[in-house]
Scaffold this motif. Structure first.
Motif, PDB file in Angstrom:
ATOM      1  N   GLU A 138     -40.985 -17.510  -3.871  1.00  0.00           N
ATOM      2  CA  GLU A 138     -39.851 -18.434  -3.817  1.00  0.00           C
ATOM      3  C   GLU A 138     -40.325 -19.874  -3.679  1.00  0.00           C
ATOM      4  N   ALA A 139     -41.359 -20.092  -2.866  1.00  0.00           N
ATOM      5  CA  ALA A 139     -41.863 -21.451  -2.663  1.00  0.00           C
ATOM      6  C   ALA A 139     -42.393 -22.045  -3.967  1.00  0.00           C
ATOM      7  N   LEU A 141     -41.753 -21.053  -7.110  1.00  0.00           N
ATOM      8  CA  LEU A 141     -40.703 -21.218  -8.118  1.00  0.00           C
ATOM      9  C   LEU A 141     -39.801 -22.393  -7.785  1.00  0.00           C
ATOM     10  N   ASP A 142     -39.529 -22.600  -6.496  1.00  0.00           N
ATOM     11  CA  ASP A 142     -38.774 -23.790  -6.088  1.00  0.00           C
ATOM     12  C   ASP A 142     -39.494 -25.052  -6.563  1.00  0.00           C
ATOM     13  N   ALA A 143     -40.816 -25.060  -6.398  1.00  0.00           N
ATOM     14  CA  ALA A 143     -41.602 -26.219  -6.815  1.00  0.00           C
ATOM     15  C   ALA A 143     -41.519 -26.424  -8.321  1.00  0.00           C
ATOM     16  N   LEU A 145     -39.101 -25.368 -10.431  1.00  0.00           N
ATOM     17  CA  LEU A 145     -37.752 -25.800 -10.799  1.00  0.00           C
ATOM     18  C   LEU A 145     -37.518 -27.259 -10.397  1.00  0.00           C
ATOM     19  N   GLU A 146     -38.014 -27.653  -9.234  1.00  0.00           N
ATOM     20  CA  GLU A 146     -37.811 -29.025  -8.776  1.00  0.00           C
ATOM     21  C   GLU A 146     -38.522 -30.022  -9.685  1.00  0.00           C
ATOM     22  N   ARG A 149     -36.418 -30.331 -12.700  1.00  0.00           N
ATOM     23  CA  ARG A 149     -35.196 -31.042 -12.337  1.00  0.00           C
ATOM     24  C   ARG A 149     -35.454 -32.538 -12.198  1.00  0.00           C
ATOM     25  N   GLY A 159     -30.709 -22.064  -9.106  1.00  0.00           N
ATOM     26  CA  GLY A 159     -31.622 -21.720  -8.034  1.00  0.00           C
ATOM     27  C   GLY A 159     -32.602 -20.648  -8.462  1.00  0.00           C
ATOM     28  N   VAL A 160     -33.583 -20.396  -7.608  1.00  0.00           N
ATOM     29  CA  VAL A 160     -34.603 -19.381  -7.894  1.00  0.00           C
ATOM     30  C   VAL A 160     -33.969 -18.020  -8.139  1.00  0.00           C
ATOM     31  N   THR A 211     -30.504 -17.853  -4.098  1.00  0.00           N
ATOM     32  CA  THR A 211     -31.888 -17.826  -3.644  1.00  0.00           C
ATOM     33  C   THR A 211     -32.354 -16.378  -3.593  1.00  0.00           C
TER      34      THR A 211
END
Length: 219
Positions: A138-139, A141-143, A145-146, A149, A159-160, A211
């Motif tokens: 998750e960490a 993939l968040d990075a 996607l961000e 974005r 979201g993830v 999430t």
């Protein structure tokens, strides 16, 4: 004095042939979970892996243990892909949206649909092995996607969990079908999905971004 390190050093190492059998079982289970769901008979998995039933049970005490190892294996491999995508996006001239697209197609080839046990009632989603790899995935993939974005290429309401749901759904064949050559349809439909992620958004999505924790709690 006996230490954890000394105990570990005395623990027998798995023979090369046993390790190969274990990996073959996990690989066969991964494919069959995608094709038939997590309740596929273990003897069918043994047949696909070209090992005896006893070999399956020698490595995996029961179905739950095997399912967990398959999920951990897939999550680990997908996380490695995501980390490489983030690293590539951070290089000079890197394109986060292009790396996101590459990651999604590469994750599909890792048979991410084999994560279906996460949605199975009774599956221990809070096992320590799963928590560790899920948080790592998750960490990263968040990075990823961000970065897409921030570059203005990804819509803001994704979201993830949205990404993982779509990947899991679009990489599994239709129930009751053999779907020979399914991969060519998978990548075609993933590309359509990815186009829908890009900014500017063509519509307002209902609900809120998901999430991985949302998926765990709702499963």
């Amino acid at each position: 004095m006996t230490t954890a390190a000394s105990v570990q050093s005395r623990a027998p190492r798995m023979r090369a042939d046993a390790l190969r059998n274990r990996e073959r079982i996990i690989a066969a289970a991964r494919e069959m979970f995608v094709e038939h769901g997590a309740q596929v008979p273990l003897d069918e998995i043994a047949r696909r892996a070209a090992v005896g039933n006893a070999t399956v049970y020698r490595h995996f005490a029961d179905r739950d243990v095997l399912m967990r190892q398959v999920v951990v294996s897939v999550l680990d491999r997908v996380t490695d892909l995501a980390e490489r995508a983030v690293a590539a996006a951070d290089t000079a001239g890197g394109d986060p949206s292009a790396e996101l697209r590459r990651f999604v197609h590469a994750a599909a080839d890792e048979r991410i649909g084999a994560l279906c046990p996460l949605l199975t009632a009774g599956f221990d989603k809070d096992h320590p092995d799963l928590i560790a790899v899920r948080l790592r995935l998750e960490a990263v993939l968040d990075a990823l996607l961000e970065r897409a974005r921030t570059a203005g290429r990804l819509r803001a309401d994704i979201g993830v969990g949205d990404l993982m749901i779509a990947l899991s759904q679009l990489t599994r064949p239709l129930p009751g079908t053999a779907c020979s050559g399914i991969d060519r349809y998978v990548h075609r439909h993933l590309q359509l999905f990815l186009d829908g992620l890009m900014s500017p958004a063509g519509s307002v999505l209902p609900g809120t971004a998901a999430t991985l924790e949302d998926l765990r709690q709702r499963a």
